[in-house]
Design a protein around this motif. Structure first.
Motif, PDB file in Angstrom:
ATOM      1  N   ILE A 335      68.561 -31.709  35.795  1.00 47.28           N
ATOM      2  CA  ILE A 335      67.939 -32.433  34.689  1.00 47.28           C
ATOM      3  C   ILE A 335      68.913 -33.459  34.121  1.00 47.28           C
ATOM      4  CG2 ILE A 335      66.827 -32.206  32.456  1.00 47.28           C
ATOM      5  CD1 ILE A 335      65.278 -30.903  34.704  1.00 47.28           C
ATOM      6  N   VAL A 336      68.459 -34.690  33.995  1.00 45.87           N
ATOM      7  CA  VAL A 336      69.264 -35.767  33.414  1.00 45.87           C
ATOM      8  C   VAL A 336      68.585 -36.204  32.119  1.00 45.87           C
ATOM      9  CG1 VAL A 336      70.205 -38.071  33.723  1.00 45.87           C
ATOM     10  CG2 VAL A 336      70.032 -36.522  35.686  1.00 45.87           C
ATOM     11  N   HIS A 337      69.276 -36.043  31.018  1.00 46.70           N
ATOM     12  CA  HIS A 337      68.736 -36.401  29.712  1.00 46.70           C
ATOM     13  C   HIS A 337      69.176 -37.813  29.353  1.00 46.70           C
ATOM     14  CE1 HIS A 337      67.304 -32.330  28.580  1.00 46.70           C
ATOM     15  NE2 HIS A 337      68.277 -31.939  29.384  1.00 46.70           N
ATOM     16  N   GLY A 338      68.226 -38.712  29.268  1.00 45.89           N
ATOM     17  CA  GLY A 338      68.506 -40.077  28.863  1.00 45.89           C
ATOM     18  C   GLY A 338      68.203 -40.297  27.404  1.00 45.89           C
ATOM     19  N   GLU A 339      68.363 -41.537  26.963  1.00 46.26           N
ATOM     20  CA  GLU A 339      68.115 -41.845  25.557  1.00 46.26           C
ATOM     21  C   GLU A 339      66.642 -41.741  25.203  1.00 46.26           C
ATOM     22  OE1 GLU A 339      69.738 -45.610  24.658  1.00 46.26           O
ATOM     23  OE2 GLU A 339      71.829 -45.004  24.972  1.00 46.26           O
ATOM     24  N   ASP A 340      65.786 -42.151  26.142  1.00 43.29           N
ATOM     25  CA  ASP A 340      64.354 -42.189  25.828  1.00 43.29           C
ATOM     26  C   ASP A 340      63.491 -41.386  26.792  1.00 43.29           C
ATOM     27  OD1 ASP A 340      64.867 -43.758  27.972  1.00 43.29           O
ATOM     28  OD2 ASP A 340      63.664 -45.482  27.311  1.00 43.29           O
ATOM     29  N   ARG A 341      64.110 -40.719  27.762  1.00 43.48           N
ATOM     30  CA  ARG A 341      63.316 -39.942  28.711  1.00 43.48           C
ATOM     31  C   ARG A 341      64.183 -38.926  29.422  1.00 43.48           C
ATOM     32  NH1 ARG A 341      62.053 -43.774  33.972  1.00 43.48           N
ATOM     33  NH2 ARG A 341      64.232 -44.232  34.529  1.00 43.48           N
ATOM     34  N   ILE A 342      63.527 -37.977  30.076  1.00 41.27           N
ATOM     35  CA  ILE A 342      64.192 -36.952  30.888  1.00 41.27           C
ATOM     36  C   ILE A 342      63.778 -37.186  32.335  1.00 41.27           C
ATOM     37  CG2 ILE A 342      64.410 -34.478  31.323  1.00 41.27           C
ATOM     38  CD1 ILE A 342      63.737 -34.015  28.387  1.00 41.27           C
ATOM     39  N   THR A 343      64.741 -37.179  33.244  1.00 38.53           N
ATOM     40  CA  THR A 343      64.444 -37.469  34.644  1.00 38.53           C
ATOM     41  C   THR A 343      65.106 -36.465  35.568  1.00 38.53           C
ATOM     42  OG1 THR A 343      66.361 -38.948  34.831  1.00 38.53           O
ATOM     43  CG2 THR A 343      64.248 -39.947  34.208  1.00 38.53           C
ATOM     44  N   VAL A 344      64.594 -36.432  36.800  1.00 39.08           N
ATOM     45  CA  VAL A 344      65.264 -35.790  37.929  1.00 39.08           C
ATOM     46  C   VAL A 344      65.303 -36.808  39.056  1.00 39.08           C
ATOM     47  CG1 VAL A 344      64.562 -33.462  37.294  1.00 39.08           C
ATOM     48  CG2 VAL A 344      63.135 -34.796  38.839  1.00 39.08           C
ATOM     49  N   PHE A 345      66.312 -36.712  39.901  1.00 41.47           N
ATOM     50  CA  PHE A 345      66.423 -37.627  41.029  1.00 41.47           C
ATOM     51  C   PHE A 345      65.831 -36.973  42.264  1.00 41.47           C
ATOM     52  CE2 PHE A 345      69.472 -39.660  38.274  1.00 41.47           C
ATOM     53  CZ  PHE A 345      69.246 -41.006  38.526  1.00 41.47           C
ATOM     54  N   VAL A 346      64.854 -37.676  42.862  1.00 42.85           N
ATOM     55  CA  VAL A 346      64.134 -37.185  44.034  1.00 42.85           C
ATOM     56  C   VAL A 346      64.551 -38.014  45.248  1.00 42.85           C
ATOM     57  CG1 VAL A 346      61.848 -36.861  45.056  1.00 42.85           C
ATOM     58  CG2 VAL A 346      62.206 -36.421  42.626  1.00 42.85           C
ATOM     59  N   GLU A 347      64.749 -37.334  46.371  1.00 33.75           N
ATOM     60  CA  GLU A 347      65.067 -38.043  47.604  1.00 33.75           C
ATOM     61  C   GLU A 347      63.787 -38.667  48.163  1.00 33.75           C
ATOM     62  OE1 GLU A 347      67.546 -36.990  51.634  1.00 33.75           O
ATOM     63  OE2 GLU A 347      65.801 -35.759  51.142  1.00 33.75           O
ATOM     64  N   SER A 348      63.749 -40.011  48.202  1.00 29.62           N
ATOM     65  CA  SER A 348      62.587 -40.699  48.760  1.00 29.62           C
ATOM     66  C   SER A 348      62.770 -41.022  50.227  1.00 29.62           C
ATOM     67  CB  SER A 348      62.313 -41.978  47.966  1.00 29.62           C
ATOM     68  OG  SER A 348      63.467 -42.797  47.917  1.00 29.62           O
ATOM     69  N   ALA A 349      64.023 -41.066  50.690  1.00 25.31           N
ATOM     70  CA  ALA A 349      64.368 -41.280  52.102  1.00 25.31           C
ATOM     71  C   ALA A 349      65.835 -40.915  52.248  1.00 25.31           C
ATOM     72  CB  ALA A 349      64.102 -42.726  52.511  1.00 25.31           C
ATOM     73  N   PRO A 350      66.330 -40.706  53.470  1.00 24.09           N
ATOM     74  CA  PRO A 350      67.752 -40.393  53.631  1.00 24.09           C
ATOM     75  C   PRO A 350      68.629 -41.457  52.978  1.00 24.09           C
ATOM     76  CG  PRO A 350      66.592 -39.970  55.670  1.00 24.09           C
ATOM     77  CD  PRO A 350      65.611 -40.637  54.773  1.00 24.09           C
TER      78      PRO A 350
END
Length: 391
Positions: A335-350
């Motif tokens: 989990i990455v907490h930003g100033e205005d949103r919470i995100t996760v990084f997803v692998e879209s390709a190698p």
């Protein structure tokens, strides 16, 4: 004349090379932004690593898992309290001097166990009044027996016409008065015995020493009386005894979550004194009002304490879970907490990663449920996500 020709040739060559670079750039990309070092490019949507980038080795991926987790979670600070219905405050029933104290603070007592002895003039007076009432009762009964005998004799004489009717009326009145005297003496004796029973004194005792006994089983929490002290205030308690076989854990639940709790709801309790243990409690009472300062509602839950380890004023946390659902879950490091949103990084390709905005639930152990925004079939970055954050 040679130098101007050479300079013109150099400028022309640079312009041709620049035009060739612009034509080689793909039409669907934007200008790259440095993210984590050499070989890393951030486009408008993705972070792309070169195949030979050493930073790829610092990123760990994991497939999204699904688990049955609670959607609604209450996690509030709690405190152990004695049950008010199991607390007895012992005061002197009559003014007197403390003759002897049999217990100390912290002692465990059983119901009926002696706590202290009190010498009381009021008890002496009650014993004296009781003895006088008993003597009057004896005299009244003797007079009653004589009056009844006289009444019987007078009625026999009247039936044989040996005396006048007025003598019968006099005898009947004397018998009625004797009966009234007996009833009055009996009431006085009963009252004296009741008082001595309240004092806990034997009616046959020769002196006014009363013994205060424990009304309930429990532990002595407070004691203010000492031997030799004279106590006249019958409302001021000398001792406080609490039955700690069952205690309360109290918590202030936020107003926005109080709808989740009902009487009988199970709660999990952890205490600072016993960090490796979890205790189970059950909601017994829910406050009728909201604290205007904290916007919380006081909740009390009963907690079994058979071995007496849980003591009033111990601090801990109360947890309540409800509405279980099967949801995608990720480790907290994803989990990455930003100033205005919470995100996760997803692998879209190698070598290519995309920041996906998500809505998360309350952490449950080592997992964080994702309520919205994450495809359960994705692979997410669970270690090294901060290398992908744009600066």
């Amino acid at each position: 004349m040679t130098r101007p020709i050479v300079l013109l040739f150099t400028i022309s060559a640079f312009a041709v090379a620049a035009g060739a670079c612009r034509r080689s750039a793909p039409a669907n990309t934007t200008t790259g932004t440095a993210v984590g070092g050499a070989g890393v490019t951030a486009t408008s949507d993705d972070v792309v690593f070169a195949p030979d980038s050493p930073q790829l080795k610092r990123i760990t991926l994991q497939s999204v898992q699904t688990a049955r987790v609670p959607v609604d979670v209450i996690n509030a600070p709690g405190k152990i309290e004695a049950d008010p219905n199991r607390i007895a405050k012992v005061a002197v029933p009559a003014a007197g001097r403390v003759a002897r104290v049999f217990v100390r603070v912290g002692d465990a007592v059983k119901q009926g166990m002696p706590l202290l002895a009190l010498q009381s003039p009021e008890v002496d007076t009650t014993i004296s009044v009781l003895r006088q009432a008993s003597a009057r009762l004896g005299q009244a009964r003797a007079a009653q027996a004589k009056a009844e005998a006289d009444r019987t004799r007078v009625h026999d004489l009247f039936e044989n016409q040996a005396i006048a009717q007025k003598d019968v009326l006099v005898a009947d009145a004397a018998a009625a008065q004797a009966n009234a005297d007996v009833e009055s003496a009996q009431a006085s004796v009963a009252e004296g015995r009741r008082k001595l029973a309240i004092y806990g004194v034997d009616p046959e005792a020769s002196e006014g020493v009363l013994t205060l006994r424990a009304p309930v089983a429990g532990k002595v929490l407070e004691m203010t009386g000492v031997a030799g002290e004279y106590r006249s205030d019958t409302a001021d308690p000398l001792l406080t005894i609490a039955d700690l076989g069952e205690v309360f854990v109290t918590a202030d639940v936020p107003e926005t979550q109080i709808r989740l709790v009902t009487v009988g709801s199970p709660l999990s309790v952890t205490l600072a004194a016993f960090p490796d243990e979890t205790f189970q409690a059950k909601v017994a009472r829910i406050g009728e009002s909201v604290d205007p300062q904290t916007r919380t509602v006081r909740v009390r839950a009963s907690l079994a304490n058979p071995d007496g380890r849980l003591r009033p004023e111990m601090f801990g946390r109360v947890r309540y879970t409800a509405n279980f659902r099967d949801l995608p879950v990720v480790p907290p490091a994803a989990i990455v907490h930003g100033e205005d949103r919470i995100t996760v990084f997803v692998e879209s390709a190698p070598g290519r990663f995309r920041a996906v905005p998500v809505e998360i639930g309350t952490r449950h152990g080592d997992l964080v449920p994702v309520l919205r925004g994450l495809d359960p079939s994705s692979r997410v970055v669970v270690d090294g996500a901060m290398l992908l954050v744009r600066r």
